[in-house]
Design an enzyme around this catalytic site. Sequence first.
Site, PDB file in Angstrom:
ATOM      1  N   PRO A 125       6.180  -3.448  -0.904  1.00 34.68           N
ATOM      2  CA  PRO A 125       5.561  -2.391  -1.721  1.00 34.68           C
ATOM      3  C   PRO A 125       4.478  -1.581  -1.016  1.00 34.68           C
ATOM      4  CG  PRO A 125       4.629  -4.508  -2.307  1.00 34.68           C
ATOM      5  CD  PRO A 125       5.704  -4.801  -1.285  1.00 34.68           C
ATOM      6  N   CYS A 126       4.901  -0.742  -0.061  1.00 36.35           N
ATOM      7  CA  CYS A 126       3.931   0.107   0.640  1.00 36.35           C
ATOM      8  C   CYS A 126       3.291   1.120  -0.298  1.00 36.35           C
ATOM      9  CB  CYS A 126       4.586   0.805   1.824  1.00 36.35           C
ATOM     10  SG  CYS A 126       6.090   1.704   1.434  1.00 36.35           S
TER      11      CYS A 126
END
Length: 282
Positions: free
Chosen positions: A247-248
Site C-alpha cells: 500500500p504505497c
Amino acid sequence: MSDMEQGYHFNVMRRAIESIDAGDEAKSLEDLAGEMGMSPAHFQRLFTKWAGVSPKRFQQYLTLGHAKALLHDHFTTLDTSNAVGLSGSGRLHDLFLRWEAMSPGEFARKGAGLVIYWGWFPSPFGLSLVMGTEKGICGIGFAAEVGEAEAMQDLTSRWPEAAFVEAPERLRPWVESAYAGKAGAEGKTPLHMIGSPLQIKVWEALMRIPSGEVTTYSEIARAIGKPAAVRAVGTAVGRNPVSWLIPCHRAMRKSGGLGGYHWGLPVKRALLAYETAQAEAG
C-alpha cells in the site's frame, strides 16, 4: 460483487469524483445523481454499495484536507504497527498476504529466465493489469488514469529480460482473493517481490501500515534504519510494482501533502477515501 459490477461501479464513481472535484462546494445527492443520469435513490444505493458510506460522507474523504486529518488522527508508527495490524476487520494486509522476495542476484538479472504471466482484471478502482510468477503476484497497475498501453509498458519494462505470457486464468484465484481482502482456497494470497534490497525493505515496511491508516516517507526511512534517506525511500515507494496490496498510497509527506502516486493522484485519493470509508463502515 461480481467483476462486471466492480468495473461498472468504479466507472460511475470516477465520474462522480470528477464532478465533486470540479465544484467549489459540496454537491447535493440530487445534483450528483442528475449528472450521472440516475435517480437519487439508485445513485445512493450504488455509491454506498461501492464505498460503504454515503456520497455526502465520501466527499469529506476526498478533500485535500483529508490527508492532513489522516496524519493527525490515523498516523502509524511502524514499530508498533504489526500488533495494531492484527486487530479489526479492516486490517487486511497482515491477515491474508504472504510474500517472498527475489534475491539480489536474481533482481540483477532483470528477469532473465523468469516467466511472468499477465492478465487484465476489474478491480474496485477500475481496470487493473496483474502480473505474477510461479511464486505469486509480482505486479499490479491501474489503467484508469494512465491507460492500458502505458500500464503494460510500465510493468514489462521493470523486468525486460523476462518472458511474458498472457494467462489470466492462471492468476484469477490470486486476484479474486486479493481484491476480496481474504485468503483464497489455497491459503494466503502470495506476493513475489522483485526489487533491489532497499526497495524490498521499503515495500515490507509499507505492508506494516494497517488499512485505514497512513505514515510518512520519513517514518519509513527511520523504520528501515536509514533516517537520512528520505528521498531514496520516496523513490522506492514510487517504484512499488504491486499497487494496492503493497500500500504505497498510505505514504505521504510530513506536511500532509499527498506526495506522488505512480498511477495518478486521483487514484491515490480514491484509494485513501475508500479505505477510510471501509474502516468507518466496519
